[in-house]
Design a protein around this motif. Structure first.
Motif, mmCIF file in Angstrom:
data_model
loop_
_atom_site.group_PDB
_atom_site.id
_atom_site.type_symbol
_atom_site.label_atom_id
_atom_site.label_comp_id
_atom_site.label_asym_id
_atom_site.label_seq_id
_atom_site.Cartn_x
_atom_site.Cartn_y
_atom_site.Cartn_z
ATOM 1 N N GLN A 1 2.014 -1.178 5.796
ATOM 2 C CA GLN A 1 2.582 0.111 5.393
ATOM 3 C C GLN A 1 3.981 0.305 5.969
ATOM 4 N N ASN A 2 4.279 -0.388 7.054
ATOM 5 C CA ASN A 2 5.579 -0.253 7.729
ATOM 6 C C ASN A 2 6.242 -1.628 7.789
ATOM 7 N N GLN B 1 -5.786 5.433 7.680
ATOM 8 C CA GLN B 1 -5.903 3.992 7.888
ATOM 9 C C GLN B 1 -5.744 3.242 6.571
ATOM 10 N N PRO B 2 -4.542 2.689 6.334
ATOM 11 C CA PRO B 2 -4.302 1.939 5.109
ATOM 12 C C PRO B 2 -5.351 0.859 4.903
ATOM 13 N N LEU B 3 -5.695 0.632 3.656
ATOM 14 C CA LEU B 3 -6.656 -0.370 3.197
ATOM 15 C C LEU B 3 -8.100 0.118 3.270
ATOM 16 N N VAL C 1 0.853 -1.191 0.000
ATOM 17 C CA VAL C 1 0.000 0.000 0.000
ATOM 18 C C VAL C 1 0.886 1.237 0.000
ATOM 19 N N ALA C 2 0.596 2.175 -0.844
ATOM 20 C CA ALA C 2 1.425 3.378 -0.960
ATOM 21 C C ALA C 2 1.330 4.208 0.298
ATOM 22 N N ALA C 3 2.464 4.748 0.699
ATOM 23 C CA ALA C 3 2.485 5.630 1.863
ATOM 24 C C ALA C 3 1.784 6.930 1.537
ATOM 25 N N ALA C 4 1.143 7.480 2.546
ATOM 26 C CA ALA C 4 0.386 8.724 2.326
ATOM 27 C C ALA C 4 1.142 9.916 2.862
ATOM 28 N N ALA C 5 0.840 11.065 2.323
ATOM 29 C CA ALA C 5 1.382 12.308 2.861
ATOM 30 C C ALA C 5 0.699 12.611 4.170
ATOM 31 N N LEU D 1 2.132 4.638 16.588
ATOM 32 C CA LEU D 1 3.252 3.849 16.075
ATOM 33 C C LEU D 1 4.593 4.249 16.678
ATOM 34 N N GLU D 2 4.838 5.549 16.835
ATOM 35 C CA GLU D 2 6.123 5.969 17.386
ATOM 36 C C GLU D 2 6.279 5.519 18.847
ATOM 37 N N PRO D 3 5.247 5.660 19.698
ATOM 38 C CA PRO D 3 5.375 5.108 21.057
ATOM 39 C C PRO D 3 5.666 3.613 21.062
ATOM 40 N N LEU D 4 5.129 2.876 20.096
ATOM 41 C CA LEU D 4 5.427 1.446 20.021
ATOM 42 C C LEU D 4 6.873 1.223 19.593
ATOM 43 N N ARG D 5 7.351 2.012 18.651
ATOM 44 C CA ARG D 5 8.737 1.894 18.201
ATOM 45 C C ARG D 5 9.722 2.139 19.336
#
Length: 287
Positions: free
Chosen positions: A219-220, A62-64, A10-14, A195-199
């Motif tokens: 997406q990641n 939200q991808p998809l 899936v293409a990343a979004a801006a 996502l960043e807190p999970l990373r």
């Protein structure tokens, strides 16, 4: 979560600013636009068909299901369902105004008339049905957990969340559901902000519906994985004004026709089906 063999990234979004609105460029239309029926005077259907335009709230991150492309236009299964309803009203895709909605503002947007419909991974439940009406469901998801790739903390199910911090979205059913398993919750406005807190290890997991998590993992690629043990059932509905029964019935009929003639499958396969297997559409609840 089982991924299809026909995987397509899936293409990343801006980045998208909360509250951004945009109109589609009508590329890759979902279905042929129909000549609208003679709707009853004063009905929502007549108003929208006469105007030749509609405003739809959806997720932009939200991808998809609902992911804004670089032009700020959402793409995904929810967006395609929105185009389907619009087409049945005789409205072209480029006459849809898309409004970004997050979990906390879906009901207010409908109640205040800021949108005509909300199609935004929106779980039907009894509390929400007190303030808005729902057509559908058009898909049934289940809440799951997203963890770091390799699952270093060994989280296998929601039962393993005791004493762990989890990120989800404020005002979502996911927030309410996960509170049964942990009280240490980081609530934010969008799932992408989890996502960043999970990373960094600030949280041990992110929780929401399995299809949303699968899209984020896709997406990641290589960063995250979905645990694969759902612990709820989440019927996705199309939100509209409370007690607008005729409009709800019209949208339900549109969904039913799409399920019967194979259009639903086509819309799934061009969006979420690039990553996920094609499920059987749920039975519509004509309450």
């Amino acid at each position: 979560m089982r991924l299809s063999k026909g995987f397509v990234a899936v293409a990343a979004a801006a980045a998208v600013v909360l509250g951004l609105t945009a109109c589609t460029d009508s590329s890759a239309p979902a279905v042929d636009v129909e000549t609208p029926a003679d709707f009853a005077e004063g009905s929502t259907m007549a108003r929208l068909a006469d105007a030749g335009e509609i405003t739809i709230g959806t997720k932009f991150d939200q991808p998809l299901f609902g992911l804004a492309n670089p032009d700020g236009v959402p793409e995904g299964f929810d967006a395609e369902i929105g185009k389907l309803v619009a087409a049945k009203l005789g409205i072209e895709a480029d006459k849809i105004t898309w409004v970004e909605t997050v979990s906390a503002n879906r009901e207010p947007f409908i109640q205040n008339g800021q949108v005509d419909l909300v199609i935004a991974t929106y779980t039907i439940n009894d509390d929400r049905k007190k303030v808005v009406s729902f057509a559908g469901p058009y898909y049934t998801a289940g809440q799951d957990l997203l963890v770091l790739d390799g699952n270093p903390e060994g989280i296998e199910s929601a039962d393993d969340l005791a004493g762990k911090k989890v990120c989800t979205v404020s005002g979502s059913t996911s927030e309410k559901n996960v509170a049964e398993y942990t009280t240490d919750i980081l609530a934010t406005d969008t799932y992408s902000n989890c996502l960043e807190p999970l990373r960094t290890g600030a949280v041990s997991a992110v929780t929401t519906d399995n299809v949303i998590l699968a899209g984020l993992a896709d997406q990641n690629e290589g960063e995250f994985e979905v645990v694969g043990e759902t612990f709820t059932e989440e019927p996705y509905g199309i939100g509209l004004a409370l007690d607008d029964t005729d409009f709800r019935m019209f949208v339900n009929d549109t969904l039913q026709d799409a399920e019967d003639d194979g259009t639903w499958d086509e819309l799934w396969e061009k969006t979420a089906g690039k990553v996920l297997d094609t499920p059987t559409p749920p039975t519509i609840d004509r309450y």
